[in-house]
Design a protein around this motif. Sequence first.
Motif, mmCIF file in Angstrom:
data_model
loop_
_atom_site.group_PDB
_atom_site.id
_atom_site.type_symbol
_atom_site.label_atom_id
_atom_site.label_comp_id
_atom_site.label_asym_id
_atom_site.label_seq_id
_atom_site.Cartn_x
_atom_site.Cartn_y
_atom_site.Cartn_z
ATOM 1 N N LYS B 428 0.844 -1.182 0.000
ATOM 2 C CA LYS B 428 0.000 0.000 0.000
ATOM 3 C C LYS B 428 0.882 1.237 0.000
ATOM 4 N N ASP B 429 0.213 2.385 0.003
ATOM 5 C CA ASP B 429 0.913 3.671 0.019
ATOM 6 C C ASP B 429 1.815 3.878 -1.176
ATOM 7 N N PHE B 430 1.278 3.627 -2.336
ATOM 8 C CA PHE B 430 2.052 3.953 -3.535
ATOM 9 C C PHE B 430 2.040 5.465 -3.708
ATOM 10 N N ASN B 431 3.173 6.039 -4.162
ATOM 11 C CA ASN B 431 3.218 7.494 -4.302
ATOM 12 C C ASN B 431 2.475 7.966 -5.532
#
Lengths: 68, 460
Positions: B428-431
């Motif tokens: 998760k937390d792809f930029n």
Amino acid sequence: MVKAVKGVFVECDPATREVLLKLNEKDKFIIEDLDNTHLFINSTHLDRVKWALDELMNENYYKKEQPK
Amino acid sequence: MATTAQATLARSEDEFRLTIAEYLESLPTPFIRRVFSNPAACLAIFRLLSTVGKQLIISMLYLDSPLQLHDMHQWAKPDHQRTVKAKIHQLRKLQILVEAKGMVSLNAIFREQLRNALTGGGDFGSFGIVYRGPRDPRVTALWLTRYASERWESILHFMVGQSADVAPPSESVRGILKMSHLMDESNGEGLRISNSGFQFLLQDPVSQVWTVLLQYLRLAEMQDMDVVEVLNFLFQLVSLQPGQQYSTEALTKNQRRMLNELCDFGLLYLDGAARRFYPTHLITSLTSGSSGAAATTTTTTTGSTITSKLSDVGEMAVPSEAGYIILETNCRLYAYTSSPLQIAILNLFAHLVNRFPNFVTGALTRESIRSAISHGITADQIITFLTTNAHPQMHGHMPVLPITVTDQVRLWERERNRLHPVHAHFYKDFNHKSEFERVFRYAQDIGVILWANTDKMQLV
């Protein structure tokens, strides 16, 4: 930064999911709630969760009288 | 009625054909060459193949020059081309078919020896030398059948744990059981049956014998016995006639050792003093077909796995026992048997209530099925077992077992497996979306995505 978390991907039916969410309130093991039928949980709790789920299912089952 | 029994038999045959084929494939070329140089082995392998495979081989048997691969494909109607191609591929893997520059031909040694086998030429000693002495009047076909069944059942008894009234089998048998993980050494109690052991119990006798033989082959490998010799001898044994006496003179030391060990299983009867042996129906029925499996040429389409189904070659060599179980729609079970073994097996997954001299009653309850499942038996195995042993009266219905019961058993199984856990990683937390897209596409290409949510940009 992309985060990668290691755990166990669980597929179940919506009813079981609700039960798992409720169990989660006591000891947290859900890392992420993915959608209606999938959850991502902590691998260390897997066996305990399975056992607790089984117990709960057993309680709610009506045992008919054994035929003599 | 017949089709369900056939279908279930075909499936169990698939499983063990799978393993014998795998075993043959895993042998290196020089070994295969030696195996093929034995006519009995070629014939046995030929019988193990499916109808289409047999057809292909027979067509090419008397052709001395190679054939165009393209022409072979033309032999099939357009809609069955895929089946034929799959079969050709299987034969190639078994090294029976040799391909060079678009031309195919049969492996020369195989061709030669199969011709010999069919026409009776060549080294017919490989088919066993008949003993020319006087017959032992005690040993008749009936006696042999009974002897074999007794021996086999005593081993199964030992597995189920009824060994109080049954003498435990010999060391070598126990060794094989342990090695194949059908039984496990548990702390201080000696051997106890394992999950795969339970599954083994529920299979039909032919698959059981195959499983044991394959284990024996692996054991032989480990003990540095010449695998090819063992394999050749096994193939020779399966082509013998039950009840006929054969001489042991021409056999080597290893083969004699094999005879002794196989005798413990009830596959043969060895008369050491008179130096002869009699094969029993257990071993001869291995390639001569169990009760007519369907002769249709359907094959599974899973790419590389081999599934060769035995087609019916006419007669049925194994005397199949009449079914003895009646199952009612209310899950009650009635079994017309007095054999302790069969009762013990039923006890594994049914709750037995009454026992009479020739008859046992009980029911499939939630508890009994759940305990069976927790031991590793699957619902399908229970259903297959009940179907194959169903009383002839049940065969009048279609399907054989009441649907209510089969569905219920499957539901109970599913109840225990409500969760499907898979170890995985969560991203998760792809930029940027583009980053996510790239990872997603890569994961898709290598086929490892379990779950993805493009809106929230998360992957499992």
